[in-house]
Design a protein around this motif. Structure first.
Motif, short mmCIF file in Angstrom:
data_model
loop_
_atom_site.label_atom_id
_atom_site.label_comp_id
_atom_site.label_asym_id
_atom_site.label_seq_id
_atom_site.Cartn_x
_atom_site.Cartn_y
_atom_site.Cartn_z
N ASP A 1 0.86 -1.18 -0.25
CA ASP A 1 0.04 -0.02 -0.01
C ASP A 1 0.97 1.30 -0.19
OD1 ASP A 1 -2.18 -1.46 0.26
OD2 ASP A 1 -2.32 -1.35 2.47
N TRP A 2 2.28 1.04 0.26
CA TRP A 2 2.97 2.16 0.68
C TRP A 2 3.35 3.03 -0.82
CZ3 TRP A 2 7.67 3.19 -1.16
CH2 TRP A 2 8.68 4.41 -0.39
N LEU B 1 17.39 6.55 1.09
CA LEU B 1 15.91 5.96 1.20
C LEU B 1 16.06 4.44 1.76
CD1 LEU B 1 14.21 7.84 -1.65
CD2 LEU B 1 14.69 8.54 0.62
N ALA B 2 16.16 4.17 2.99
CA ALA B 2 16.56 2.89 3.42
C ALA B 2 15.34 1.89 3.68
CB ALA B 2 17.42 3.02 4.60
N TRP C 1 9.10 5.83 8.61
CA TRP C 1 7.74 5.67 7.68
C TRP C 1 7.55 6.76 6.82
CZ3 TRP C 1 7.66 6.69 13.39
CH2 TRP C 1 7.85 5.34 13.92
N LEU C 2 8.76 7.15 6.09
CA LEU C 2 8.67 8.22 5.02
C LEU C 2 7.64 7.94 3.83
CD1 LEU C 2 10.59 10.64 4.28
CD2 LEU C 2 11.88 8.93 3.23
N THR C 3 6.87 9.20 3.53
CA THR C 3 5.98 9.01 2.21
C THR C 3 6.00 10.10 1.61
OG1 THR C 3 4.23 10.12 4.19
CG2 THR C 3 4.19 7.72 3.87
N PRO D 1 7.74 0.70 5.88
CA PRO D 1 8.62 -0.09 5.04
C PRO D 1 9.95 0.63 4.66
CG PRO D 1 6.91 0.72 3.96
CD PRO D 1 6.66 1.20 5.34
N VAL D 2 9.97 1.96 4.71
CA VAL D 2 11.19 2.75 4.14
C VAL D 2 11.37 3.88 4.99
CG1 VAL D 2 11.87 4.30 2.34
CG2 VAL D 2 10.55 2.18 1.60
#
Lengths: 360, 360
Positions: B56-57, B175-176, B207-209, B191-192
């Motif tokens: 979903d990310w 961006l890990a 939780w970078l979006t 995820p990131v």
């Protein structure tokens, strides 16, 4: 206990700082052993540590007594003494487990320890002084002092706490001058401190200099405002002194977030205690409290000390996060509650904690 | 590093709870090894952990770019990635060492760790999007959100932090999506997440979006009020964003109050680091800072990771309390201060700490 103690010594990781000055230091509970070494025993101080030389120290016994006494350190050492392992738990131990975040020192599970204390039973000294009829309380005063936020008596005050006379005369109340076989260290109350078996740590006043017997109940700051909880009498809440240690089991291993191997056996390990009664049993849950299994108690029951226990866990083959819990029941039938009662404010925190681990 | 890491694994003692919810957990620094295992890595969260499924990310890249992007998790995994050990230190690490007692989370020495991170350099994504001329800042937004006490924008906000474009384009900004060879755990930003080598942890947004490029300097809550210090320009103090990690050495062993044998050799052991430069040397004092001796550095220098060091201490035959200290100097010539500069508020705490031990 020294032989058993040595087997646990390998993984000691030092005290955790909760406050630097005055020193408030926590024992890393994962390092649990039968007796807590002095240099790993939690330190709770309210004010700077008073520097007292043994040769300058005296203990004044006064108030409702036939003969006021002023005892020197040598006087005390010449009196009959007892040695026993006694558990001390800070009344705020577990505060970091409260949600939302509590005020005060955020102790996790390590503001507790069992050490061997040597000292003169307070009853021996009180009998020497002769307690008058009508006496009700015995106040301990420490040499430590500072300013407190007390509306009744602002300014600089000494740390003070009282016991009802009946408790003061019990054999588990000592004027202690040795810890684990050596003179007390400055942090732990040198030269002499009270040890009150079965009660939370605030009763075991350090750097003790005065014992005062009173004919009226004592209502000092540290029992009427601090270290006090809301007791309900016909729904009317009254701030009441925190006293007896509540029944509790704590898990030393696994530690929080520890990696546990799937499909193998794992030794869950911890300690349990209850203030003025003994531990009757401990149960462990590895499924967040849905099911519970009995955990064998180790060694013998020693009054006022903690009891170690273990539980051989057959770790499932399914990986993921598991919630491990432990709860104790004492010989009076008390067991741990499921959650914290807010009437206790941030004291007497004995609900069953959860340790989340990673099975991998 | 895995072989060396395993020799340190014996004495692991679990994370220390500083706050239960949201989880703020500290690494017991006495368990120091070359790489910090994921389950012992300190956890710093401002709000509840957002539950995000990888499928979903998406990552939105917008603002001052030629081509806005919306990347899926699979898109990211197909891009060129790098793996490197990078140190993260919370800007408040060491706060428990401040006197008088500070507000905020009272981290002692364990809000720091070095893990191996795998991810796509941010520069690769920014080049794909095409940064417009005149761009100055790159904002990271996380999915975590909650209410903050921000006079400028009250209400529910997401955690956000920016980098100047020059830093954003550096190879140490990732961006890990992997930590120590495995998918990120929920606590660590699944995820990131961003990884910003050389800067304090608050820059490595979890939780970078969203990645947003701006033409004006960003002045979000977490860089203009929180995670900000008083920078003096002609004596006029201005709240300025905390950024680069300051040079620091920390002692893992001996631990606080550890018992050390008189007349023997003892291995003092720790780590040292500096944000955007390398550690040039470490010195140890065992007499409360009166005299200092060089401590050999172990292994090789790895940019943005910590460097282990050791010091063979010939412990005196005289028993008593000893104060052990360590201090580092980096390749730019910066060394640790003797005390905390109050203009830094409760951030960037890198004065040389004292570990008091008992020689017996």
């Amino acid at each position: 206990m020294s032989e058993a103690a040595s087997m646990f010594n390998a993984s000691r990781a030092g005290l955790i700082i909760r406050e630097k000055q005055p020193a408030n230091l926590e024992f890393p509970f994962a390092s649990l052993g039968p007796v807590t070494p002095t240099n790993e025993f939690f330190v709770r101080t309210h004010f700077p540590v008073p520097a007292i030389r043994a040769r300058d120290w005296t203990l004044t016994v006064d108030g409702e007594v036939e003969r006021g006494l002023v005892l020197t350190y040598d006087d005390l050492l010449r009196m009959p003494a007892t040695t026993a392992p006694v558990l001390l738990e800070c009344a705020g131990n577990g505060r970091a487990q409260l949600v939302p975040k509590a005020k005060g020192l955020l102790w996790d599970t390590g503001a507790v320890g069992t050490a061997e204390w040597t000292g003169v039973p307070l009853s021996v000294v009180l009998e020497k002084a002769g307690v008058k009829k009508g006496a009700v309380d015995v106040i301990f005063q420490g040499a430590d002092k500072g300013e407190v936020d007390d509306p009744k008596s602002p300014g600089v005050v000494h740390f003070e706490r009282s016991l009802p006379l009946a408790k003061a005369m019990r054999p588990e109340v000592l004027l202690a001058y040795r810890m684990n076989g050596k003179d007390l260290t400055p942090d732990h109350g040198f030269p002499v401190r009270a040890i009150v078996g079965g009660w939370y740590g605030m009763a075991s006043v350090k750097w003790l200099t005065h014992v005062t017997v009173t004919a009226t109940p004592f209502e000092g700051f540290w029992q009427s405002l601090e270290y006090a909880y809301w007791k309900r009498d016909r729904e009317r809440p009254t701030l009441t002194a925190v006293t007896e240690v509540q029944v509790k089991a704590q898990i030393a291993r696994p530690a929080l977030a520890e990696a546990v191997q799937a499909g193998k056996s794992y030794r869950v390990f911890g300690a349990a205690w209850s203030g003025e009664s003994d531990v009757a049993g401990v149960e462990v849950s590895t499924d967040a409290g849905k099911t519970w299994s009995e955990a064998p108690l180790l060694g013998d029951s020693v009054p006022f000390a903690w009891r170690l226990w273990e539980f051989p866990w057959d770790v499932p083959k399914t990986t993921g996060r598991y919630k491990v819990m432990a709860r104790a029941t004492d010989t009076k039938g008390h067991t741990q509650p499921e959650k914290h009662d807010s009437d206790r404010r941030t004291y007497m925190i004995n609900f069953a904690f959860t340790v989340e681990v990673e099975v991998m």
